[in-house]
Write a protein that holds these residues in place. Structure first.
Motif, mmCIF file in Angstrom:
data_model
loop_
_atom_site.group_PDB
_atom_site.id
_atom_site.type_symbol
_atom_site.label_atom_id
_atom_site.label_comp_id
_atom_site.label_asym_id
_atom_site.label_seq_id
_atom_site.Cartn_x
_atom_site.Cartn_y
_atom_site.Cartn_z
ATOM 1 N N UNK A 43 -16.618 27.307 -13.067
ATOM 2 C CA UNK A 43 -16.107 27.758 -14.716
ATOM 3 C C UNK A 43 -16.059 29.482 -14.506
ATOM 4 N N UNK A 44 -16.276 29.874 -13.442
ATOM 5 C CA UNK A 44 -15.993 31.708 -13.685
ATOM 6 C C UNK A 44 -14.674 32.003 -13.633
ATOM 7 N N UNK A 45 -14.312 33.368 -14.627
ATOM 8 C CA UNK A 45 -11.990 33.823 -14.962
ATOM 9 C C UNK A 45 -12.680 34.507 -14.321
ATOM 10 N N UNK A 46 -11.517 34.835 -13.290
ATOM 11 C CA UNK A 46 -11.354 36.107 -12.601
ATOM 12 C C UNK A 46 -10.359 36.847 -13.115
ATOM 13 N N UNK A 47 -10.036 38.107 -12.853
ATOM 14 C CA UNK A 47 -8.493 38.038 -12.664
ATOM 15 C C UNK A 47 -7.610 39.774 -12.304
ATOM 16 N N UNK A 48 -6.730 39.544 -10.876
ATOM 17 C CA UNK A 48 -6.640 40.036 -10.352
ATOM 18 C C UNK A 48 -6.117 41.495 -10.799
ATOM 19 N N UNK A 49 -6.333 42.551 -9.575
ATOM 20 C CA UNK A 49 -5.979 44.228 -11.323
ATOM 21 C C UNK A 49 -5.698 45.105 -10.091
ATOM 22 N N UNK A 50 -4.756 46.174 -10.315
ATOM 23 C CA UNK A 50 -5.067 47.658 -8.780
ATOM 24 C C UNK A 50 -6.005 47.831 -9.068
ATOM 25 N N UNK A 51 -5.903 48.837 -8.215
ATOM 26 C CA UNK A 51 -7.154 49.819 -7.791
ATOM 27 C C UNK A 51 -7.235 50.828 -9.339
ATOM 28 N N UNK A 52 -6.685 51.204 -10.095
ATOM 29 C CA UNK A 52 -7.126 51.783 -11.122
ATOM 30 C C UNK A 52 -7.415 50.663 -11.972
ATOM 31 N N UNK A 53 -7.032 49.892 -12.571
ATOM 32 C CA UNK A 53 -7.792 49.288 -13.422
ATOM 33 C C UNK A 53 -8.623 48.269 -12.951
ATOM 34 N N UNK A 54 -8.817 48.079 -11.742
ATOM 35 C CA UNK A 54 -10.241 47.611 -11.465
ATOM 36 C C UNK A 54 -11.795 48.497 -11.518
ATOM 37 N N UNK A 91 -6.621 39.273 -23.302
ATOM 38 C CA UNK A 91 -5.492 39.538 -22.915
ATOM 39 C C UNK A 91 -4.334 40.218 -22.985
ATOM 40 N N UNK A 92 -5.355 41.604 -22.864
ATOM 41 C CA UNK A 92 -4.966 43.142 -22.363
ATOM 42 C C UNK A 92 -5.471 43.169 -20.656
ATOM 43 N N UNK A 93 -6.446 43.214 -20.284
ATOM 44 C CA UNK A 93 -6.241 42.950 -18.732
ATOM 45 C C UNK A 93 -6.072 41.850 -18.103
ATOM 46 N N UNK A 94 -5.831 40.899 -18.449
ATOM 47 C CA UNK A 94 -4.786 39.715 -18.309
ATOM 48 C C UNK A 94 -3.072 40.271 -17.671
ATOM 49 N N UNK A 95 -2.767 40.738 -18.855
ATOM 50 C CA UNK A 95 -1.489 41.836 -18.768
ATOM 51 C C UNK A 95 -1.367 42.595 -17.327
ATOM 52 N N UNK A 96 -2.341 43.305 -17.528
ATOM 53 C CA UNK A 96 -2.841 44.683 -16.317
ATOM 54 C C UNK A 96 -2.498 43.715 -15.565
ATOM 55 N N UNK A 97 -3.026 42.495 -15.392
ATOM 56 C CA UNK A 97 -3.439 41.552 -13.881
ATOM 57 C C UNK A 97 -1.811 41.482 -13.775
ATOM 58 N N UNK A 98 -1.106 40.790 -14.733
ATOM 59 C CA UNK A 98 0.643 40.338 -14.496
ATOM 60 C C UNK A 98 1.791 41.485 -14.003
ATOM 61 N N UNK A 99 1.326 42.225 -14.997
ATOM 62 C CA UNK A 99 2.300 44.179 -14.699
ATOM 63 C C UNK A 99 1.436 44.454 -12.817
ATOM 64 N N UNK A 100 -0.076 43.956 -12.598
ATOM 65 C CA UNK A 100 0.106 44.450 -11.214
ATOM 66 C C UNK A 100 0.431 43.781 -10.089
ATOM 67 N N UNK A 101 0.441 42.179 -10.413
ATOM 68 C CA UNK A 101 1.628 41.645 -8.887
ATOM 69 C C UNK A 101 3.429 42.014 -9.457
ATOM 70 N N UNK A 102 3.497 41.982 -10.341
ATOM 71 C CA UNK A 102 5.327 42.607 -10.514
ATOM 72 C C UNK A 102 5.817 43.710 -9.945
ATOM 73 N N UNK A 103 4.343 44.189 -10.000
ATOM 74 C CA UNK A 103 4.722 46.029 -8.572
ATOM 75 C C UNK A 103 4.325 45.321 -7.567
ATOM 76 N N UNK A 104 4.160 44.360 -7.180
ATOM 77 C CA UNK A 104 4.337 43.902 -5.587
ATOM 78 C C UNK A 104 5.369 43.403 -5.121
ATOM 79 N N UNK A 105 5.752 44.114 -3.948
ATOM 80 C CA UNK A 105 6.956 42.867 -3.283
ATOM 81 C C UNK A 105 6.883 41.718 -3.046
#
Length: 107
Positions: A43-54, A91-105
């Motif tokens: 039941x733990x919620x995690x978001x993948x973030x860039x180094x800067x956002x982390x 929602x803001x951090x989830x959007x940042x996570x989305x933007x981060x993975x979209x920046x990856x190849x």
């Protein structure tokens, strides 16, 4: 507890039309071939973030690593219980996570 977090997770994901919740038993979101959020079996919620956002997240909330199946999920931050009631910030951090993975190849 997991059901309560699942309701919050679903609500935050549904609030953004760019996100689609996937997974039946292990809910997650993905884009560009990469997961960027998940709800683990504990039941733990995690978001993948860039180094800067982390770093930003760590300064504001104290970034702890997310574990799933006993392994640390690289680049993921564990969402603290105190933040679960703040859907706007989630929602803001989830959007940042989305933007981060979209920046990856693409995968």
């Amino acid at each position: 507890m997991r059901e309560d977090v699942l309701k919050i997770y679903d609500k935050v994901v549904e609030a953004n039309p760019n996100f689609i919740r996937k997974g039946k038993t292990m809910p997650y979101t993905s884009a560009n071939g990469y997961m960027f959020s998940l709800l683990n079996k504990d039941g733990e919620f995690g978001i993948r973030l860039s180094k800067e956002d982390t770093l930003e997240f760590d300064n504001a909330y104290g970034a702890k690593p997310l574990k799933s199946h006993g392994a640390i999920m690289r680049e993921y931050v564990l969402i603290p219980k105190s933040l679960l009631t703040d859907e706007e910030t989630l929602g803001k951090y989830l959007q940042k996570g989305h933007e981060y993975v979209m920046s990856l190849p693409p995968k």
